[in-house]
Design an enzyme around this catalytic site. Structure first.
Site, PDB file in Angstrom:
ATOM      1  N   THR A  87      46.387  43.836  37.839  1.00 10.29           N
ATOM      2  CA  THR A  87      47.681  43.318  37.628  1.00 10.29           C
ATOM      3  C   THR A  87      48.836  44.239  37.653  1.00 10.29           C
ATOM      4  O   THR A  87      50.069  44.114  38.427  1.00 10.29           O
ATOM      5  CB  THR A  87      47.832  42.010  36.874  1.00 10.29           C
ATOM      6  OG1 THR A  87      47.111  41.058  37.338  1.00 10.29           O
ATOM      7  CG2 THR A  87      49.751  41.463  37.162  1.00 10.29           C
ATOM      8  N   ASN A 173      39.592  37.812  47.274  1.00 13.85           N
ATOM      9  CA  ASN A 173      38.666  37.512  46.389  1.00 13.85           C
ATOM     10  C   ASN A 173      38.304  36.656  46.147  1.00 13.85           C
ATOM     11  O   ASN A 173      36.916  35.626  45.312  1.00 13.85           O
ATOM     12  CB  ASN A 173      39.378  37.683  45.083  1.00 13.85           C
ATOM     13  CG  ASN A 173      40.140  36.472  45.361  1.00 13.85           C
ATOM     14  OD1 ASN A 173      41.187  37.145  46.646  1.00 13.85           O
ATOM     15  ND2 ASN A 173      41.068  36.163  44.749  1.00 13.85           N
ATOM     16  N   SER A 227      40.339  48.022  40.080  1.00 15.46           N
ATOM     17  CA  SER A 227      40.286  47.523  38.141  1.00 15.46           C
ATOM     18  C   SER A 227      39.126  47.546  37.433  1.00 15.46           C
ATOM     19  O   SER A 227      38.241  47.426  38.539  1.00 15.46           O
ATOM     20  CB  SER A 227      40.408  45.939  38.082  1.00 15.46           C
ATOM     21  OG  SER A 227      39.894  44.912  37.304  1.00 15.46           O
ATOM     22  N   HIS A 229      37.639  45.824  35.399  1.00 15.91           N
ATOM     23  CA  HIS A 229      36.251  45.393  34.826  1.00 15.91           C
ATOM     24  C   HIS A 229      35.377  44.293  36.148  1.00 15.91           C
ATOM     25  O   HIS A 229      34.774  43.568  35.644  1.00 15.91           O
ATOM     26  CB  HIS A 229      36.837  44.290  34.343  1.00 15.91           C
ATOM     27  CG  HIS A 229      37.842  43.167  34.712  1.00 15.91           C
ATOM     28  ND1 HIS A 229      37.487  41.712  34.447  1.00 15.91           N
ATOM     29  CD2 HIS A 229      39.339  43.331  34.923  1.00 15.91           C
ATOM     30  CE1 HIS A 229      38.211  40.954  35.311  1.00 15.91           C
ATOM     31  NE2 HIS A 229      39.870  41.756  35.457  1.00 15.91           N
ATOM     32  N   THR A 265      51.472  55.735  25.639  1.00 22.27           N
ATOM     33  CA  THR A 265      49.797  56.640  25.008  1.00 22.27           C
ATOM     34  C   THR A 265      48.765  56.138  25.371  1.00 22.27           C
ATOM     35  O   THR A 265      48.348  54.983  26.258  1.00 22.27           O
ATOM     36  CB  THR A 265      49.308  56.388  23.483  1.00 22.27           C
ATOM     37  OG1 THR A 265      50.699  57.164  23.365  1.00 22.27           O
ATOM     38  CG2 THR A 265      48.166  57.547  23.122  1.00 22.27           C
ATOM     39  N   CYS A 357      40.665  21.035  39.713  1.00 25.20           N
ATOM     40  CA  CYS A 357      40.769  19.505  39.439  1.00 25.20           C
ATOM     41  C   CYS A 357      42.024  18.571  38.751  1.00 25.20           C
ATOM     42  O   CYS A 357      41.734  19.288  37.219  1.00 25.20           O
ATOM     43  CB  CYS A 357      39.558  19.491  39.260  1.00 25.20           C
ATOM     44  SG  CYS A 357      39.505  17.671  39.074  1.00 25.20           S
TER      45      CYS A 357
END
Lengths: 423, 416
Positions: A87, A173, A227, A229, A265, A357
């Protein structure tokens, strides 16, 4: 050089958790990743900016990870900027380019700046573009066809002299569609020949990195997001490739880390984990560059579903060069995606729905809607996303459970083949 | 802090004859409890005839705002006033009173402070005295006149307006002390929580049922919530929504709200399989009422409460209400029966349940919502449908299993 010692074993075996088929949401951190993160926390906890020995050790870890990411992409280490995730990488690319343009705009005013993206991008791309619109930019959102595929002709039509940059994803995705990047590259080259310059090109490659060979230089890509993960790395870390020579205006100002483009950092544990994940992905890709293992699992899953469950509809193209090997999106008419997900979860199978939903305000997936699917198809769709960790038995077992669950829900909704139910 | 006490007025309790001491005792305990929960240190809560007096003693300056919020949620309170309490002096009876009144008036005028005067500087005033302690040497009228004159002498700078003043300086002379106040906050009214008895509220995630629960609580009913959960057809978020609604209601219930959660999936599946589509809602509601009646028996509750509203939806036509309620012997209370939807929404916003109720999670999956439910079912039809259902499933066993599955949670107030 490897960031982790070999032979580290996870405490929890994946099979004890269940059959995890939601790898596009996130992936299980690989044991080598966990070890790299642990080591960075436990041993190499210095600040890379510090002059002493702990600092230089952390700096080395940072450099090694940067090299690992660069190697996976076939680029130079100096071209990698670490971020807090995709992101941030997407936001940095889009706003960084837009602000850079604003502060260094060409002397001859070309009118309102223009940018191009597609209607099926991730929200972390779509929302920044909507913000640019509010700030006075012209933005073109390119449509996709029924298979979720972009027509490069539309890009050619949308290009203008005042187009500053474009952003297209590598793999969608929700549907696994591979965007026609070579064709886009060609169009941009033609534009370059005609006008002597071309817009900069950002690619959100979150779902492609580690699944397909992703070498931005081969395609003339200027910026690329990834990314941690989504590729068995840790959450909270990502990277942006920025081609040498491309200037970005920073979003975060401070101590001037990451070449001044991204102060703060460095998240050494996350970065070490990302480095380990990239090394792992590089080894996997070297052994199976076409993603044949994943593709075989995915095709088995679809074959079993198609054979055993009537009335199912697969979304997205099937040709190998147009679909990523790990994603399968299917509608099960007569069910509701959300109910199906919970039912499967009870049975130990974890998948995703593209649409939420909602009783009052249905919010169907913007991707499937852009493909022109009916509300019924969108509402009953499920996304399966695989990983190299999945085994064939799991796929067979998941398909069997799916068959039972779909049959039970359909019995309750009174669905019959050939009859459309509006849920 | 200027104030050292809160004077609490209650209405209806005073009419309750023999029950009055019990109701007053309950109210006193609940005032104490509400202030404890709001972290307001209290020296004591006393019952004075027709009033409850909270002695704040040396409460910290920020305690008053918390006390006001806490007291506005104690059912049975009609209104209350933060007050300065002075000892009764029979010689020079108004000296201290004038001093205290002047200090309060200066706050009201000087600050233009927000509150009962809506932040506006007052343009007129009056003194409103009540003498309950008849040995006090001045009559109410004398107090009004003399204290008014004293305030004018001190420079209040406002004309006296007896009918509709912006600022009222109230003086209550009681045996135990004289109370001077300039503000009166409304309480929620009704009867002290729990004095009426217990009832079971059918609590969905919608807008209506929590409001119905709140209105019942205001009538002194101790409410136990009952939520029907149809996982995996409905989500964890839908359950969480019902819990959060219970946690809002807990704010008015002495900080505790019991929620019973019934696993309704199997009942719902049986209905879906064996009942004609147009009667499914009717039969589902009848099953819910049967389960609720059994839960009520477990809870020793005396009635059921629903958020039903005449003719709002198909299951709430007069015909439907009758056919549904026919399964229970218990009184079914429907506080919202005649409400306009806008009134319910306004109330829900006021009590803080609205924002939770409109969270977008279904409490009953649309898979089970028929397209054309019967709006005027007849009892005979419903009974016939249940007989047909009984041919396929053991209804008693189904209901017993659902009742057995009904877990119980004690919910604490949602933080604000």
């Amino acid at each position: 050089m490897t960031l982790t010692p070999a032979g580290v074993e996870s405490l929890v075996r994946p099979a004890e958790i269940g059959i995890y088929l939601d790898n596009s949401a996130t992936t299980r951190p690989d044991p080598t990743v966990i070890e790299a993160v642990r080591r960075a926390l436990e041993v190499e906890y210095g600040n890379p900016s510090s002059v002493h020995r702990l600092g230089t050790a952390a700096r080395r870890l940072l450099d090694e990870s940067r090299r690992a990411v660069a190697e996976l992409l076939g680029v130079a280490p100096e071209e990698i900027i670490f971020t807090s995730g995709a992101t941030e990488a997407n936001n940095l690319a889009i706003f960084g380019l837009a602000r850079q343009w604003r502060s260094h705009r060409p002397p001859k005013d070309l009118g309102r700046p223009h940018a191009i993206t597609t209607a099926v991008e991730h929200p972390s791309v779509l929302e920044p573009f909507r913000r640019l619109q509010e700030e006075g930019w012209e933005v073109t959102f390119l449509p996709v066809n029924r298979h979720g595929q972009l027509d490069p002709e539309h890009l050619s039509d949308a290009l203008r002299p005042e187009t500053v940059f474009i952003s297209t994803m590598w793999v969608n995705n929700e549907t696994g569609v591979i965007m026609p990047l070579s064709a886009i590259y060609e169009r941009l080259n033609r534009w370059q020949e005609r006008f002597g310059r071309r817009p900069l090109w950002h690619v959100d490659a979150v779902q492609a990195v580690g699944k397909l060979p992703t070498r931005p230089r081969d395609l003339g890509i200027d910026l690329l997001s990834l990314s941690g993960h989504k590729m068995h790395g840790p959450k909270g870390v990502g990277a942006l490739y920025v081609r040498r020579g491309v200037q970005l205006s920073p979003m975060l100002l401070g101590g001037g880390q990451e070449g001044g483009v991204r102060s703060g950092t460095e998240n050494i544990p996350g970065i070490a984990g990302l480095g380990a994940a990239c090394q792992l992905a590089a080894r996997r890709l070297a052994g199976d560059p076409e993603g044949l293992h994943l593709r075989k699992l995915r095709d088995t899953l679809w074959r079993l579903i198609e054979e055993r469950i009537p009335g199912v509809i697969r979304h997205g193209p099937t040709a190998p060069d147009m679909s990523a090997p790990h994603i399968l999106n299917v509608s099960f008419p007569g069910t509701k995606g959300e109910v199906l997900v919970r039912y499967l979860s009870e049975r130990g199978v974890f998948v995703a729905t593209g649409s939420a939903c909602h009783s009052r305000r249905p919010e169907p997936s913007h991707v499937l809607t852009a493909m022109g699917l009916s509300l019924d198809e969108v509402g009953s769709s499920i996304r399966f996303s695989l990983s190299w960790e999945n085994a064939e038995e799991e796929i067979v077992q998941a398909a069997a459970i799916l068959k039972e669950v779909v049959a039970e829900i359909r019995e309750l909704t009174g669905w019959k083949p050939g009859r459309s139910t509006d849920l | 802090m200027l104030f050292n006490s809160i004077l609490v007025r209650y209405g209806e309790i005073a009419l309750k004859g023999k029950n009055r001491p019990e109701f007053e005792g309950q109210l006193k305990r609940q005032v104490q409890q509400a202030l404890d929960m709001a972290n307001v240190p209290v020296d004591q809560v006393e019952r004075a005839y027709g009033r409850i007096v909270v002695d704040l003693g040396t409460a910290p300056p920020d305690a008053l705002a918390r006390a006001v919020q806490a007291m506005s949620r104690v059912f049975g309170i009609v209104s209350f006033s933060p007050a300065v309490r002075l000892p009764v002096e029979l010689e020079n009876p108004l000296e201290g009173v004038a001093e205290a009144a002047w200090a309060l008036v200066q706050e009201e005028i000087g600050m233009g402070s927000p509150g009962s005067l809506a932040g506006r500087r007052p343009r007129s005033f009056k003194v409103d005295a009540r003498r309950a302690y008849k040995r006090f040497p001045m009559s109410s009228l004398e107090i009004n006149r003399e204290l008014g004159a004293a305030l004018l002498r001190r420079g209040i700078g406002l004309p006296v307006e007896v009918h509709n003043p912006d600022l009222t300086v109230s003086v209550e002379v009681r045996q135990e002390g004289i109370y001077v106040s300039t503000r009166e906050y409304p309480g929620p009214g009704g009867l002290p929580y729990g004095v009426t008895g217990k009832a079971v509220l059918l609590l969905s995630g919608g807008i209506d049922s929590p409001v119905a629960g709140w209105m019942s609580m205001r009538r002194g009913i101790e409410v136990v919530g009952l939520h029907f959960h149809s996982y995996p057809f409905t989500s964890e978020e839908a359950l969480r929504k019902a819990e959060d609604l219970g946690r809002v209601l807990a704010r008015w219930a002495g900080g505790k709200f019991r929620l019973r959660v019934c696993h309704f999936t199997e009942v719902q599946k049986a209905i879906q399989r064996h009942v004609p589509e147009e009667l499914r809602i009717t039969i589902m509601r009848r099953m819910m009422f049967r389960i609720a009646e059994r839960i009520a028996a477990q809870e020793e509750a005396l009635a059921l409460i629903t958020g039903e509203n005449v003719a709002q939806v198909a299951s709430q036509t007069l015909e439907s209400l009758g056919v549904i309620e026919a399964v229970t012997q218990m009184p079914v209370l429907r506080p919202l029966a005649m409400f306009d939807k806008m009134e319910t929404i306004a109330k829900a916003k006021e009590i803080g349940t609205y924002e939770i109720s409109i969270r977008p999670y279904e409490d009953c999956c649309t898979i089970f919502t028929p397209v054309h439910p019967k709006t005027r079912p007849r009892l005979a039809e419903a009974e016939a449908a249940e007989e047909a259902l009984a041919a396929s499933v053991d209804i008693e066993q189904l209901l017993a299993a659902a009742v057995d599955s009904t877990a119980s949670t004690e919910l604490e107030p949602l933080p604000e």
